[in-house]
Design an enzyme around this catalytic site. Structure first.
Site, PDB file in Angstrom:
ATOM      1  CB  SER A 177      12.543   3.848   6.264  1.00 39.54           C
ATOM      2  OG  SER A 177      11.141   3.921   6.408  1.00 39.54           O
ATOM      3  N   GLY A 178      11.389   2.011   3.627  1.00 46.21           N
ATOM      4  CA  GLY A 178      10.930   0.678   3.291  1.00 46.21           C
ATOM      5  C   GLY A 178       9.556   0.672   2.667  1.00 46.21           C
TER       6      GLY A 178
ATOM      7  CB  ILE B 115      -0.959   0.033   1.213  1.00 47.19           C
ATOM      8  CG1 ILE B 115      -0.179  -0.049   2.529  1.00 47.19           C
ATOM      9  CG2 ILE B 115      -1.995  -1.055   1.110  1.00 47.19           C
ATOM     10  CD1 ILE B 115      -1.037   0.125   3.760  1.00 47.19           C
ATOM     11  N   GLY B 116       2.149   1.148   0.136  1.00 44.89           N
ATOM     12  CA  GLY B 116       2.978   2.344   0.137  1.00 44.89           C
ATOM     13  C   GLY B 116       4.451   2.012   0.170  1.00 44.89           C
TER      14      GLY B 116
ATOM     15  N   GLY C  12       8.314   4.127   0.979  1.00 43.61           N
ATOM     16  CA  GLY C  12       8.960   5.353   1.412  1.00 43.61           C
ATOM     17  C   GLY C  12      10.461   5.210   1.460  1.00 43.61           C
TER      18      GLY C  12
ATOM     19  CG  ASP D   8      10.053  12.980   8.455  1.00 40.66           C
ATOM     20  OD1 ASP D   8       9.902  14.067   7.860  1.00 40.66           O
ATOM     21  OD2 ASP D   8      10.004  11.877   7.881  1.00 40.66           O
TER      22      ASP D   8
ATOM     23  CB  VAL E 197       3.697   0.548   4.318  1.00 45.67           C
ATOM     24  CG1 VAL E 197       2.606   0.300   5.348  1.00 45.67           C
ATOM     25  CG2 VAL E 197       4.779   1.447   4.896  1.00 45.67           C
TER      26      VAL E 197
END
Length: 982
Positions: A694-695, A689-690, A692, A809, A697
């Site tokens: 860092s990794g 679903i996503g 970014g 962040d 999701v």
């Protein structure tokens, strides 16, 4: 005759030139201005649209232009806050009559060289503050001898202060604050004998001492050098600054004593020396500073006794907190008629407070907490009926609460915990109408809670545990609909808890443990939808555990132990995500519902009639008689199946032995009903679903029906960034329990991967909803609720975690929304703990952390991290919620972000306030407000208030931004005042 003719001709020529030279000059000035606008300025908003050639050729009525009143030539160009960008427009200086060039608060950028400034040597005022100039400061020539004001503050200048800055004989104002100047603080600035303002604060200078020649600046009125890496002692020559009205040397590393010569500051109005390393006693010479209005030396390491003579100053605000002062407070302090604020907290003061303190002054703010004061409280603290804050916790005060405090109508913030106060609290005090925060725990108070408490309708915190209060809880307490924390524990209360307590639907904590309450637990507890902690232990409650407790959505702490509860454990309790659970030592019986983990076994002890088939050491539950009939047949079937499985096991034995076990380290942070085996197979492309920095999701729906969010970090332990994110998330989120911070359920690490399992947020991130087509679902009430919830989550990180945590962040994509649009702060992979003594995280960071558009301006070039960076980012989110626009929306124009766009629009209205004391106004906000939320007329008033909070949070100066705790208070106050009945 010829001579007379020549003379007449020259006279006529002189008269012609005298009459028409202004016209010629103005015509030339107009052409210069238009040429500069065309060649050197970028006016994206058309603020200079009236700079056009006209029939009279006069620029005197043009925007930002000032002309001489008599001769009509141009003397000033002021383009402040017009949103103009470009390089330094030195073309203006071709106007030889120009004396004032002001470009404050725009987007001018680039280096400011000596060559580019050379045409401007005839200027008297040059103000370039709050732009984006960078590089070293220009080395100005001696031709700048007429310069009176030089303001280069709030840019990105670096390096040393040039020696030429000490050669301006007429200079009255020198402001270089808020830059990145890294050289030493030069002594040659003491040569500027005409200076009235010297402002150098908020620069990372090399460790420097204040020059002993500072006293040469006898005309100085404002010396402003906070946070400039000052070391050493304050020089004795400070006393020669006889015109000084403001002295600010705060946030430095000054040491030693305050010099005796400070008595020479005859005109002083404000002294700020907080957060230094000053020591010793305050000099008796301070008694001579009778014009002093405020004396602020807070947050130092000052030691010694407070001189009795200090108290005779005409003080308005005395702030000595966070030092090492000792000794008693002199009685003469009570003789000061001007005292408004007295803050002495976090010292080692002892003895009694002055008996008449407050009798002849309008005391508003009183904080002497965390000292060693003894004796009774002064009875006149609110004699003039102005006191708002009464903070005395962590001392040894004794005696009764003065009756006069019950007449203190403005009082709204009271903290008097951890003292030895005793006696009954008057009914008038319980019912103070403005009271919002009442903390009295760990004293010796006694008597009942008066029914008059119902008039304290603004009360949010009632914390009176650890006293000898007794009696029944008055049912009128249920009228306190703003109550968030209700703690009556460790007292002598008895009787039944009023059933109407379930009407307090904002309640987050209800703690009644260790009293003598009887009767059944209140029904309809499921109405307390905000409740995170319920502790009713160590009482005499009877009856069953209400099944509706299992429907409390954010409950994390449930303690019903040591009562006389009966019946079975409701299966509904297994739905709760608890980190603390205790129902031990009751009279419960029956089978423990499946779903309870081994970690809660001790929480079931002391109920001898409980049983479980798998939770040891609980006894197994007896089988019903009809089950015996089937036992023999089941046993036969099992025997047959066992033979079949035995054959199958021989077949796969070699494969099982040959394959090495996967070595996974699993840590659970909540009670979960799944394992890593349920998670890993579902990390597929279909569930992604996503993605970014860092990794990735994933959305994983488990067999139990529960849905979780799973973050798989890039590269596992082979990538240092992933390891940092993994460590930060597990260490920080693993110990955090707050309704507005996303819950980390489990983490799992192997040789090739790292995964983090969170509660799933059905509505995704605020950024996705706001900017992805779902904004129409967010009316103003929902947006405000999201803002307040996110603020509470950040305030918890900053103020309630030990050590404090800075997110680093904060952005709308890291605010997640559940089914009911309740916000959760998420993604703490970049978060760091904040050591309060250092004031920042590990000094300067090696790289900028955060997201473009949300990063505080000072963070981008200093890399210093503290909670003020988060506050700036939160201000951006408030602006996003109001406008519906991204932080760097293209519609703002070139070189403009949401802060500049909103601030300019706000400043365009004369009613806008940029302080906390914002009065209601009815500005037309239609150009700013997101039309998709279709706000009502009443909404606009609240939006206006929140807009001012956003402007405060995004202040260019970190010290001007309110704390997150203060932001929460401001949001609540604005909302409450608008919601309260007229």
């Amino acid at each position: 005759m010829q001579y007379q003719s020549i003379k007449l001709f020259l006279s006529l020529l002189f008269y012609f030139l005298y009459c028409f030279s202004p016209v010629i000059s103005l015509n030339g000035d107009s052409q210069v201005l238009i040429r500069v606008k065309s060649d050197q300025l970028h006016d994206s908003d058309g603020k200079l649209s009236n700079w056009v050639t006209t029939s009279d050729q006069s620029p005197c009525n043009w925007t930002g232009i000032t002309c001489d009143a008599q001769n009509k030539y141009v003397v000033g160009v002021d383009l402040s806050r017009l949103g103009i960008s470009g390089g330094f427009p030195n073309g203006f200086c071709r106007i030889r009559t120009l004396r004032n060039l002001t470009l404050t608060d725009n987007s001018f950028k680039g280096a400011l060289s000596s060559l580019s400034l050379s045409p401007c040597s005839h200027l008297q005022v040059l103000e370039l503050s709050s732009n984006e100039f960078n590089g070293e400061l220009p080395d100005l020539s001696r031709e700048f001898g007429s310069l009176h004001v030089l303001d280069l503050s709030n840019n990105n200048f670096s390096g040393d202060i040039p020696t030429s800055f000490g050669r301006f004989p007429a200079l009255k104002v020198l402001n270089l604050g808020g830059n990145s100047l890294s050289g030493s603080l030069p002594s040659f600035l003491s040569n500027l004998s005409e200076l009235t303002r010297l402002e150098l604060g908020y620069n990372p200078f090399k460790p420097s001492s204040l020059p002993s020649s500072l006293g040469n600046l006898s005309k100085l009125e404002n010396l402003w050098v906070p946070d400039a890496n000052l070391v050493g002692e304050i020089p004795d020559s400070i006393g020669q600054l006889v015109s000084l009205t403001n002295l600010d040397l705060s946030d430095n590393f000054l040491s030693g004593k305050i010099p005796y010569t400070i008595a020479g500051l005859r005109s002083i109005e404000q002294i700020e020396l907080f957060n230094n390393q000053l020591s010793g006693e305050l000099p008796e010479s301070l008694v001579n500073l009778t014009t002093l209005l405020r004396f602020d030396v807070s947050q130092n390491n000052l030691t010694g006794h407070l001189s009795q003579n200090v108290a005779s100053m005409s003080l308005e605000s005395l702030n000595l907190n966070d030092n090492h002062f000792t000794g008693e407070i002199p009685e003469i302090l009570a003789s000061n008629p001007n005292l408004v604020q007295l803050k002495l907290f976090n010292n080692s003061f002892s003895g009694k407070l002055p008996e008449n303190l407050g009798k002849i002054c309008d005391l508003v703010d009183f904080d002497v907490s965390t000292n060693d004061f003894t004796g009774e409280l002064p009875q006149f603290l609110c004699h003039r009926n102005k006191l708002q804050n009464l903070v005395i916790f962590n001392n040894r005060f004794s005696g009764k609460l003065p009756e006069s405090y019950g007449e203190c109508k403005p009082l709204y913030y009271v903290r008097m915990a951890n003292n030895k106060l005793s006696g009954e609290v008057s009914s008038k005090f319980w019912g103070l109408p403005e009271l919002e925060f009442l903390e009295m725990f760990n004293n010796n108070f006694e008597g009942p809670i008066s029914p008059s408490i119902s008039t304290a309708r603004n009360l949010t915190h009632l914390l009176i545990s650890g006293n000898n209060f007794k009696g029944q809880i008055p049912s009128l307490v249920c009228s306190l609909r703003q109550l968030l924390f209700f703690d009556l524990s460790q007292n002598l209360f008895f009787g039944e808890v009023p059933s109407c307590v379930t009407q307090l639907n904002k309640l987050e904590k209800l703690d009644l443990h260790q009293n003598m309450f009887t009767g059944r637990l209140p029904g309809k507890l499921n109405l307390l939808i905000a409740l995170t902690e319920l502790n009713l232990s160590n009482n005499r409650f009877t009856g069953n555990i209400p099944p509706e407790l299992g429907n409390l959505p954010v409950l994390t702490h449930l303690d019903l132990s040591n009562n006389m509860l009966t019946g079975e454990i409701p299966v509904e309790l297994t739905k709760l995500n608890l980190n603390q659970f205790n129902i031990s030592h009751n009279k419960l019986y029956g089978k423990v519902p499946s779903g309870f983990e081994y970690q809660f076994v001790s929480s079931l002890s002391g109920n001898p009639d409980l049983c479980s088939p798998n939770l040891k050491p609980l006894p197994p539950c007896p089988r019903p008689k009809h089950e015996i009939v089937y036992f023999a047949s089941v046993l036969a079937i099992c025997a047959i199946l066992m033979l079949a499985s035995l054959l199958w096991s021989f077949k796969i034995k070699s494969d099982f032995v040959s394959k090495p076990k996967r070595r996974w380290k699993v840590t659970t942070f909540q009670r979960v009903g799944f394992s890593e085996e349920d998670i890993c197979p579902n990390l597929t492309e279909q569930n992604l679903i996503g993605s970014g920095a860092s990794g990735q999701v994933y959305r994983v729906k488990l067999k139990s029906g529960q849905t979780v969010a799973v973050k798989r970090l890039w590269g596992g332990n082979l990538k240092p960034e992933s390891e940092t994110v993994f460590k930060s998330e597990t260490e920080i989120l693993g110990r955090i329990r707050h309704g507005n911070i996303v819950k980390l359920l489990m983490c799992c690490s192997g040789e090739e991967f790292r995964i983090l399992v969170y509660e799933y947020m059905e509505n995704g991130s605020l950024g996705d909803v706001l900017h992805g087509g779902g904004a129409a679902l967010l009316d103003w009430h929902t947006r405000f609720t999201i803002a307040l919830g996110a603020a509470k989550g950040l305030a918890y990180l900053h103020h309630d975690c030990v050590p404090a945590i800075v997110h680093r962040d904060v952005k709308s994509n890291n605010i997640l929304l559940d089914t009911d649009m309740v916000p959760r702060v998420a993604d703490l992979g970049l978060a760091k703990t904040l050591q309060r003594g250092a004031g920042e995280i590990d000094g300067a960071m090696s790289r900028v952390a955060g997201t473009y558009g949300y990063i505080a301006p000072e963070y981008a070039y200093t890399l210093k991290v503290n909670e003020k960076s988060d506050i700036y980012s939160f201000g951006i989110i408030l602006m996003e919620l109001i406008t519906g626009k991204r932080p760097n929306d293209a519609c703002f124009g070139e070189n403009k972000d949401i802060v500049k766009w909103v601030t300019e629009a706000a400043l365009a209205s004369p009613e806008v306030k940029t302080t906390e004391n914002t009065s209601s106004c009815c500005r037309d906000l239609r150009k700013l407000v997101d039309p998709r939320m279709m706000p009502s007329t009443s909404d606009y008033e609240e939006i206006d208030k929140v807009l001012n909070i956003a402007v405060l949070c995004t202040s260019s100066f970190p010290f001007n931004r309110p704390s997150m705790r203060r932001v929460v208070e401001l949001l609540k106050v604005k909302h409450h005042k608008l919601e309260s009945p007229k």
